[in-house]
Design an enzyme around this catalytic site. Structure first.
Site, PDB file in Angstrom:
ATOM      1  N   ARG A   1      38.774  43.229  36.806  1.00  0.00           N
ATOM      2  CA  ARG A   1      38.656  41.790  36.543  1.00  0.00           C
ATOM      3  C   ARG A   1      37.246  41.408  36.090  1.00  0.00           C
ATOM      4  O   ARG A   1      37.012  40.273  35.701  1.00  0.00           O
ATOM      5  CB  ARG A   1      39.037  41.007  37.793  1.00  0.00           C
ATOM      6  N   CYS A   2      36.312  42.359  36.136  1.00  0.00           N
ATOM      7  CA  CYS A   2      34.913  42.101  35.794  1.00  0.00           C
ATOM      8  C   CYS A   2      34.638  42.527  34.355  1.00  0.00           C
ATOM      9  O   CYS A   2      34.857  43.677  33.976  1.00  0.00           O
ATOM     10  CB  CYS A   2      34.016  42.888  36.757  1.00  0.00           C
ATOM     11  N   GLY A   3      34.150  41.591  33.544  1.00  0.00           N
ATOM     12  CA  GLY A   3      33.864  41.883  32.139  1.00  0.00           C
ATOM     13  C   GLY A   3      32.818  42.969  31.965  1.00  0.00           C
ATOM     14  O   GLY A   3      32.944  43.833  31.096  1.00  0.00           O
TER      15      GLY A   3
END
Length: 140
Positions: free
Chosen positions: A11-13
Site C-alpha cells: 500500500r506504500c508508494g
C-alpha cells in the site's frame, strides 16, 4: 541471482517504487509483506544492526499509534520499541532492503540503487512521474 530481501508494504508508494526499481535491474527479491508476516524481535534487532543505525530509525513516526504510545520519548529502551513494533507492525518503516552490498531503509526509493549488485541502470520513471537516473554508485 543476487540474494535480495525487501520488507514491503504494497500500500506504500515508496515501497512499490523500490520493488519496481529492483525488478528494473533484472532482479527478483524475496518479498516479505511484514504486515502479514512480521519479523521477529531478533530479526528486527539484526535489521537495525545491519543498517548501522539505532533501532529507533526503523520506526515510522507518521503513524497515529506512534504518538498514542509516546514512542517519541528518547528514554524508551530498544525492548520497549520492539514491544511496540510487535504489537503494531505498521510502526516498522519501509521499505527495508537487504542485499549482498548492505541493508538500508530505502527512503527515498532511489536509495535502493546503491544496494543493487548490478551495473548502472537505464533511467527509471517512478509512479509519480519522477525520473530516477542511476549514477552507478554502489556500496562496496
Amino acid at each position: 541471482m543476487a540474494d535480495i530481501t525487501l520488507f514491503h508494504n504494497p500500500r506504500c508508494g515508496t515501497s512499490r517504487n523500490v520493488l519496481a526499481l529492483i525488478r528494473h535491474a533484472g532482479l527478483e527479491p524475496r518479498v516479505v509483506e511484514y504486515l502479514k508476516t512480521p519479523p521477529s524481535r531478533d530479526e528486527l534487532r539484526a535489521l537495525a544492526a545491519a543498517t548501522g543505525q539505532p533501532l529507533r530509525t526503523l520506526l515510522r513516526d507518521k503513524e497515529a499509534v506512534f504518538a498514542e504510545l509516546g514512542l517519541a520519548d528518547p528514554g524508551l529502551s530498544d525492548d520497549a520499541l520492539l514491544d511496540a513494533i510487535e504489537q503494531h507492525p505498521i510502526l516498522l518503516n519501509r521499505p527495508i532492503v537487504m542485499t549482498p552490498l548492505g541493508t538500508a531503509l530505502c527512503r527515498p526509493s532511489e536509495a535502493v540503487l546503491e544496494l543493487l549488485p548490478v551495473g548502472p541502470l537505464p533511467p527509471f520513471t517512478k509512479s509519480d512521474g519522477e525520473v530516477v537516473v542511476d549514477h552507478g554508485r554502489r556500496r562496496g
